[in-house]
Design an enzyme around this catalytic site. Sequence first.
Site, mmCIF file in Angstrom:
data_model
loop_
_atom_site.group_PDB
_atom_site.id
_atom_site.type_symbol
_atom_site.label_atom_id
_atom_site.label_comp_id
_atom_site.label_asym_id
_atom_site.label_seq_id
_atom_site.Cartn_x
_atom_site.Cartn_y
_atom_site.Cartn_z
ATOM 1 N N ILE A 181 -12.324 -1.134 -0.815
ATOM 2 C CA ILE A 181 -11.572 -1.663 -1.951
ATOM 3 C C ILE A 181 -11.937 -0.769 -3.143
ATOM 4 O O ILE A 181 -13.118 -0.645 -3.478
ATOM 5 C CB ILE A 181 -11.944 -3.131 -2.157
ATOM 6 C CG1 ILE A 181 -11.319 -3.940 -1.001
ATOM 7 C CG2 ILE A 181 -11.497 -3.651 -3.510
ATOM 8 C CD1 ILE A 181 -11.889 -5.301 -0.811
ATOM 9 N N LYS A 211 -10.246 6.131 4.362
ATOM 10 C CA LYS A 211 -11.565 5.671 4.789
ATOM 11 C C LYS A 211 -12.666 6.129 3.838
ATOM 12 O O LYS A 211 -13.470 5.316 3.383
ATOM 13 C CB LYS A 211 -11.846 6.191 6.224
ATOM 14 C CG LYS A 211 -13.255 5.962 6.722
ATOM 15 C CD LYS A 211 -13.502 4.484 6.951
ATOM 16 C CE LYS A 211 -14.897 4.021 6.691
ATOM 17 N NZ LYS A 211 -15.411 4.039 5.343
ATOM 18 N N CYS A 252 0.829 -1.223 0.000
ATOM 19 C CA CYS A 252 0.000 0.000 0.000
ATOM 20 C C CYS A 252 0.855 1.262 0.000
ATOM 21 O O CYS A 252 0.325 2.368 -0.106
ATOM 22 C CB CYS A 252 -0.929 -0.002 1.206
ATOM 23 S SG CYS A 252 -1.939 -1.483 1.320
ATOM 24 N N HIS A 270 -9.102 3.744 -1.195
ATOM 25 C CA HIS A 270 -7.753 3.188 -1.040
ATOM 26 C C HIS A 270 -7.405 2.260 -2.214
ATOM 27 O O HIS A 270 -7.345 1.038 -2.059
ATOM 28 C CB HIS A 270 -7.695 2.446 0.294
ATOM 29 C CG HIS A 270 -6.342 1.942 0.684
ATOM 30 N ND1 HIS A 270 -5.152 2.448 0.170
ATOM 31 C CD2 HIS A 270 -5.969 0.958 1.570
ATOM 32 C CE1 HIS A 270 -4.132 1.796 0.693
ATOM 33 N NE2 HIS A 270 -4.589 0.886 1.537
ATOM 34 N N CYS A 313 -13.107 0.585 8.304
ATOM 35 C CA CYS A 313 -12.230 0.070 7.239
ATOM 36 C C CYS A 313 -12.210 0.977 6.022
ATOM 37 O O CYS A 313 -13.244 1.536 5.634
ATOM 38 C CB CYS A 313 -12.722 -1.297 6.764
ATOM 39 S SG CYS A 313 -12.904 -2.511 8.063
ATOM 40 N N SER A 314 -11.042 1.085 5.394
ATOM 41 C CA SER A 314 -10.983 1.699 4.069
ATOM 42 C C SER A 314 -11.619 0.709 3.089
ATOM 43 O O SER A 314 -11.628 -0.494 3.343
ATOM 44 C CB SER A 314 -9.540 1.976 3.672
ATOM 45 O OG SER A 314 -8.795 0.771 3.694
#
Length: 396
Positions: free
Chosen positions: A220, A339, A94, A343, A217-218
């Site tokens: 997808i 977030k 990342c 991402h 969570c970020s």
Amino acid sequence: MSKLATNTKKRDVAIVGVGSTPIGEHWDKGLRELTWDASIAAVEDAKIRGKDLELIIVGNMSGGMFVGQEHVAALVADFLGLKPTPAVRVEAACASGGVALRQGYLAVASGLYDLVAVGGVEKMTDVQAGWATSILTGAMDFEWEAYFGTTFPGIYALMARRYMHQYGLTREKLAEVAVKNHYHGSSNPLAHFQNRIKVEDVLNSSLVADPLRLYDCSPISDGGACVILAPAEKAKQYTETPIIIEASTQASDTLSLFEREDICTLDATVEAAKQAYSRAKISPKDVDIIEVHDCFTIAEILALEDLGFCKKGEAAKFYEGEQTYVGGTLPVNTDGGLKASGHPVGATGIKQVIEIVKQLRGEAEGARQVKGAEIGLAQNVGGSGATVVVTILRRR
Ligand code: COA
């Protein structure tokens, strides 16, 4: 820990153009089209021709696993019609975008290249979420973590649980990270999520890995981002508002979490930040705005401490009185962070830096412009902190 590199840099480096795609699900675009859209926007912003570029660097974590495409840098040069310009792919999970930017910075600072495009791209939504999760686990220690069923939400959940135990962070306070980032994302037309949420929404969202829930969570995401670098002394040829890279530093840590003495600290962030402040000759109190790698809400809490904005265990205090909002004492993740703004792993490090550039130029859209910002910092994390890049930018 590593020693501070002692070589003084040869030349100052400026960002003279930026461009990014909307972040989200791009059903109608592949890796190449996302790269095209971001690169064309950056080249137009810098008022150059693609043919002027001397080097192309592309951050991409896993084109091969997500869409079957390796040799991504050559694909980019080919699709942009830029052959024979050399093109290089950088992979650091990342942090691929952040490390790519650092390689571009080194290429220009060394005096070898004058005009360098640094892009980042990822196309993650062509596979189902479960498969995307498996691909992402390739960024952890595969034999000792992923093989036994651990996922990144699971790894960060361990950090969150430990931190809550050690420092008394409440579940409600942790949720405020997501609330703030969604609030900022609502002013970002390129953000993956532009909806505002409340603490109750976070607490009532589905459990992913205890104590982390969906809104911790970020997502997808698909997306591309690109910046154009030039020597600072030539930057005014391209733009009225060059943004200087005062420091670009990188540090490494163990790939696996269990080998760390303290899982509430990312040592690589502490080290990269220390080197960055030293190079830029500033301290945290001089920084006006930060973009940190909030892949999960707990990661933003750790980042504030590891970057030196407060003592260990005290970051939650920043979430009192909207200090981390635009208009507060330390605006954090004004684009919505990972977030809310999304991402797309290989692009994230570039996307973060673009937000700082827009803020320092006074060009952030809507209500998220921070008044008078002069110095910004971006922190990009690979995996659970095995790679960290810190970039300090200044408007001169
Ligand atoms: N935040 C807010 N909403 C989210 C979201 C997130 N992170 N992820 C998905 N959603 C929404 C979707 O838009 C969808 O909304 P809709 O029903 O209104 O259309 C709904 O939640 C379900 O989406 P889906 O894609 O089925 O979610 P999922 O349960 O398969 O995946 C996560 C959710 C959190 C597991 C996934 O986003 C994830 O794995 N995130 C972490 C990625 C990661 O590890 N990155 C690397 C970090 S080191």
